[in-house]
Design a protein around this motif. Sequence first.
Motif, mmCIF file in Angstrom:
data_model
loop_
_atom_site.group_PDB
_atom_site.id
_atom_site.type_symbol
_atom_site.label_atom_id
_atom_site.label_comp_id
_atom_site.label_asym_id
_atom_site.label_seq_id
_atom_site.Cartn_x
_atom_site.Cartn_y
_atom_site.Cartn_z
ATOM 1 N N ASP A 208 -13.985 34.263 -3.487
ATOM 2 C CA ASP A 208 -13.081 35.229 -4.130
ATOM 3 C C ASP A 208 -11.637 35.033 -3.685
ATOM 4 N N GLY A 209 -11.467 34.632 -2.411
ATOM 5 C CA GLY A 209 -10.106 34.499 -1.900
ATOM 6 C C GLY A 209 -9.554 33.100 -1.961
ATOM 7 N N ALA A 210 -10.288 32.191 -2.591
ATOM 8 C CA ALA A 210 -9.856 30.798 -2.625
ATOM 9 C C ALA A 210 -8.679 30.610 -3.580
ATOM 10 N N MET A 211 -7.804 29.694 -3.227
ATOM 11 C CA MET A 211 -6.657 29.364 -4.073
ATOM 12 C C MET A 211 -6.849 27.956 -4.631
ATOM 13 N N LYS A 212 -6.611 27.799 -5.901
ATOM 14 C CA LYS A 212 -6.726 26.477 -6.517
ATOM 15 C C LYS A 212 -5.540 25.615 -6.087
ATOM 16 N N VAL A 213 -5.859 24.461 -5.499
ATOM 17 C CA VAL A 213 -4.818 23.523 -5.088
ATOM 18 C C VAL A 213 -5.142 22.154 -5.675
ATOM 19 N N TYR A 214 -4.136 21.278 -5.631
ATOM 20 C CA TYR A 214 -4.280 19.957 -6.236
ATOM 21 C C TYR A 214 -4.075 18.865 -5.202
ATOM 22 N N LEU A 215 -4.797 17.753 -5.382
ATOM 23 C CA LEU A 215 -4.451 16.544 -4.647
ATOM 24 C C LEU A 215 -3.227 15.963 -5.338
ATOM 25 N N ARG A 216 -2.186 15.685 -4.580
ATOM 26 C CA ARG A 216 -0.912 15.312 -5.203
ATOM 27 C C ARG A 216 -1.066 14.059 -6.080
ATOM 28 N N PRO A 217 -0.527 14.079 -7.299
ATOM 29 C CA PRO A 217 -0.562 12.903 -8.166
ATOM 30 C C PRO A 217 0.606 11.956 -7.929
ATOM 31 N N GLU A 218 1.554 12.354 -7.077
ATOM 32 C CA GLU A 218 2.690 11.516 -6.706
ATOM 33 C C GLU A 218 3.252 12.036 -5.388
ATOM 34 N N THR A 219 4.003 11.203 -4.696
ATOM 35 C CA THR A 219 4.565 11.615 -3.402
ATOM 36 C C THR A 219 5.971 12.197 -3.534
ATOM 37 N N ALA A 220 6.574 12.078 -4.720
ATOM 38 C CA ALA A 220 7.980 12.458 -4.892
ATOM 39 C C ALA A 220 8.238 13.936 -4.614
ATOM 40 N N GLN A 221 7.327 14.814 -5.064
ATOM 41 C CA GLN A 221 7.596 16.248 -4.935
ATOM 42 C C GLN A 221 7.673 16.686 -3.476
ATOM 43 N N GLY A 222 6.933 16.016 -2.598
ATOM 44 C CA GLY A 222 7.023 16.324 -1.166
ATOM 45 C C GLY A 222 8.403 16.041 -0.608
ATOM 46 N N ILE A 223 9.093 15.071 -1.214
ATOM 47 C CA ILE A 223 10.468 14.766 -0.815
ATOM 48 C C ILE A 223 11.417 15.834 -1.351
ATOM 49 N N PHE A 224 11.230 16.218 -2.624
ATOM 50 C CA PHE A 224 12.154 17.176 -3.244
ATOM 51 C C PHE A 224 12.140 18.529 -2.531
ATOM 52 N N VAL A 225 10.950 19.022 -2.187
ATOM 53 C CA VAL A 225 10.897 20.351 -1.565
ATOM 54 C C VAL A 225 11.362 20.316 -0.109
ATOM 55 N N ASN A 226 11.528 19.124 0.453
ATOM 56 C CA ASN A 226 12.010 18.992 1.831
ATOM 57 C C ASN A 226 13.439 18.471 1.925
ATOM 58 N N GLN A 244 9.331 7.640 1.606
ATOM 59 C CA GLN A 244 7.998 8.097 2.006
ATOM 60 C C GLN A 244 6.939 7.115 1.517
ATOM 61 N N ILE A 245 5.946 6.880 2.365
ATOM 62 C CA ILE A 245 4.765 6.117 1.968
ATOM 63 C C ILE A 245 3.563 7.047 2.112
ATOM 64 N N GLY A 246 2.748 7.145 1.073
ATOM 65 C CA GLY A 246 1.603 8.044 1.180
ATOM 66 C C GLY A 246 0.630 7.908 0.033
ATOM 67 N N LYS A 247 -0.527 8.536 0.213
ATOM 68 C CA LYS A 247 -1.597 8.508 -0.784
ATOM 69 C C LYS A 247 -1.295 9.472 -1.928
ATOM 70 N N ALA A 248 -1.750 9.075 -3.113
ATOM 71 C CA ALA A 248 -1.697 9.947 -4.283
ATOM 72 C C ALA A 248 -3.006 9.764 -5.044
ATOM 73 N N PHE A 249 -3.292 10.716 -5.933
ATOM 74 C CA PHE A 249 -4.599 10.745 -6.586
ATOM 75 C C PHE A 249 -4.440 11.104 -8.065
#
Length: 513
Positions: A208-226, A244-249
């Motif tokens: 009931d308390g779970a939040m829907k989250v996503y595996l990131r499809p790109e690494t760019a947004q992690g840069i923008f929000v930081n 940044q170097i990282g996994k995406a899905f």
Amino acid sequence: MAQEDVFKKIVSHCKEYGFVFPSSEIYDGLGAVYDYGQNGVELKNNIKQYWWQSMVLLHENIVGIDSAIFMHPTIWKASGHVDAFNDPLIDNRDSKKRYRADVLIEDQIAKYDEKIAKEVAKAAKKYGDAFNEEEFRTTNARVLEHQQKRDALHERYTQAMNAGPDLQELRQIILDEEIVCPISGTRNWTEVRQFNLMFSTEMGSTADGAMKVYLRPETAQGIFVNYLNVQKTGRMKIPFGIAQIGKAFRNEIVARQFIFRMREFEQMEMQFFVKPGTELEWFKQWKETRLRWHKALGFGDDHYRYHDHEKLAHYANAATDIEFLMPFGFKEVEGIHSRTNFDLSQHEKFSGKNIKYFDPETNESYTPYVIETSIGVDRMFLSIMCGSYCEEKLENGETRVVLKLPAALAPVKLAVLPLVKKDGLPEKAREIIDELKFHFNCQYDEKDSIGKRYRRQDAIGTPYCVTVDHDTLNDNCVTLRNRDTMQQERVPISELDHIIADRVSITSLLKTL
């Protein structure tokens, strides 16, 4: 040999020599997911190191971060991925296979290009030095016919993609061009529909308390929000970049061509923040900089080309791909995009936070524009394997398979081989490795004849081998063999580090940039 056969050999070579394995193979594998073996991970790490150092080492105004794979789900709403990160898919009713409609049409365009190229090649062979290619392309009836069909299809396809895309029109193009399913050979197509590519899961302790989250499809947004965190803590002034170097899905339905299109992959991305109005100048500069980086690997300028986008993403005002000539044609390995201020403006809007940059020189606040350079590590890996794979006919009639990898990227830099497994030669070889292993990756091999050992090292791309023989015990010299030329020279052990280190270091590549 047909290019299709060459590609099959490269895929087989990757598995046989410990570069890439099908994931979960003992359980019959998992589609479009791969594991990197002992040589593959070394090559992959060297590629990443070459890219990382070319960004953060050579540019004072570029720094790196490592953002999380899981991020707040609203980020993907702001970026447009929740609503618009889709592929147009079409099924063949007979084969039950699913395809991307846009890829089917792009392959058809490529077929017209191939027909034109064949006509040109045939004429060039016929007329020799007297051949005028430009005149032939503009006067030959068959070439003009193919070109007319190609241009008409390209125009129609571009309009359909720019219109949303227009799914009904994409299907109609497939029908009108009589494009058949490669499996069934039929044209029994379904309607085209959109499919979202993001993997989702739930975060939380209870259903009931779970939040829907996503595996990131790109690494760019992690840069923008930081970006503002980095700017303030690093006292960065525009223009500056974050790498940044990282996994995406991505839930690729039509994953294909080995590691070219996978569901779990790795990206090397750099977002370069600039003052509005200067972005196209910086876009041009980064286009040239990134192409130089690729060409420095030495595969030949004819293996690369730009592909400028006619259909731009909603966030871009300029975009180009750097394409590499794979056995299955020119394919994208890196994208350079002028993303305007779309991403930062969207995150400001959805978060309600002020993330504008204050420019102390002009005493004004504004939302920076962004130039993005983005490489798929796995595609880069594949392009290097394709560019390096070589079958050579030797003077004695034998054939050797050699990976002519750039020395700085090779998994093993030096193999040390005792001529025989006795008389103190193995011990001497171990001494050499114990001295050199602090400088670069070395490998010891004493099994089989020296010729077979050379072939094994050729197959994994080792640029240098040294053979320790009985004379070594007296003169402290070894035989140094070059992978590409197979030439051998006698050199003192004390000079090995000096001779080899610079040739196999990442620094040697960076200096050519």
